[in-house]
Design a protein around this motif. Structure first.
Motif, PDB file in Angstrom:
ATOM      1  N   THR A  19       2.807  17.994  38.392  1.00 50.68           N
ATOM      2  CA  THR A  19       3.797  17.141  37.730  1.00 50.68           C
ATOM      3  C   THR A  19       4.549  17.919  36.658  1.00 50.68           C
ATOM      4  N   TYR A  20       3.848  18.811  35.973  1.00 49.28           N
ATOM      5  CA  TYR A  20       4.488  19.643  34.949  1.00 49.28           C
ATOM      6  C   TYR A  20       5.619  20.472  35.549  1.00 49.28           C
ATOM      7  N   GLU A  30      -1.644  16.843  37.344  1.00 41.40           N
ATOM      8  CA  GLU A  30      -1.004  17.123  36.058  1.00 41.40           C
ATOM      9  C   GLU A  30      -0.237  18.444  36.102  1.00 41.40           C
ATOM     10  N   VAL A  31      -0.832  19.454  36.707  1.00 41.55           N
ATOM     11  CA  VAL A  31      -0.165  20.761  36.791  1.00 41.55           C
ATOM     12  C   VAL A  31       1.076  20.671  37.669  1.00 41.55           C
TER      13      VAL A  31
END
Length: 230
Positions: free
Chosen positions: A65-66, A62-63
């Motif tokens: 991808t951000y 998630e990090v």
């Protein structure tokens, strides 16, 4: 292993895999050494080998991808350096990306019709060559399945980034402008990343193609998709 340690472990492993496979690709230039493909295989193998799963990897994913947002914005830098090239080729760029966007949709939808795929799958397949957020929204509005569309987009980017450079070389396409436009139009972000590995000019053109293709596809898809769904 605690959550923080697991998160740090996955971030380090992912970055290390990418840097190592990127070096391999730049050294040997073999299609199967594509950094995205090879690092993905390495990480999946590592997860299987350690008994860890996607849920363990998700916080780090998630990090990272951000960071795609800032990375996409950063494509403005090579574009700025090559602004004169874009200005000189503006008409061919626009025409080529629009024609390429229509052609890639037609090829996918035509093949889907020949394989007798149902309407939902065809609708989900249509916008496969644009970046995920826009493709998913086009698919949703047309009645497709967002999850299928996301899978098609990722697969298209992976296949295009692996095979695209070799096919362009086989067709004797040497111009960095043409190569970047082709990779960005057909394989969106992943194609643009490979184009950047070839040259800054190719990467800049890939970024331009990715943006134009996304906007153009969003505008024409509501009228274009029904031609293949009737």
């Amino acid at each position: 292993m605690s959550g923080v340690l697991l998160f740090s472990f996955f971030v380090v492993i992912t970055v290390t895999c990418y840097l190592a496979t990127r070096k391999l690709f730049l050294t040997y230039r073999h299609p199967l050494l594509n950094p995205v493909f090879l690092s993905t295989v390495a990480i999946i193998t590592m997860l299987k080998g350690t008994g860890l799963g996607l849920d363990d990897y998700r916080p780090a994913k998630e990090v990272m991808t951000y960071l795609l947002g800032p990375a996409t914005v950063a494509l403005a830098l090579p574009l700025y350096h090559n602004r004169m090239v874009l200005r000189e080729h503006m008409l061919p760029v626009m025409a080529g990306v629009m024609a390429g966007s229509l052609a890639t949709m037609a090829a996918a939808l035509g093949a889907g019709r020949l394989l007798q795929l149902d309407t939902t799958v065809l609708t989900s397949l249509g916008p496969k060559s644009v970046t995920v957020p826009i493709a998913v929204e086009i698919s949703r509005l047309a009645g497709g399945d967002a999850s299928l569309t996301a899978a098609f987009v990722v697969a298209t980017g992976m296949i295009g980034s692996i095979m695209g450079p070799s096919l362009l070389s086989l067709c004797r396409v040497q111009s960095p402008v043409a190569r970047g436009l082709a990779l960005g139009t057909v394989s969106h972000g992943q194609g643009t990343a490979v184009a950047l590995l070839e040259s800054e000019t190719a990467g800049a053109m890939g970024g331009v193609a990715m943006a134009i293709a996304a906007v153009f596809t969003a505008l024409v898809a509501p009228y274009y998709l029904p031609l293949f769904l009737q």
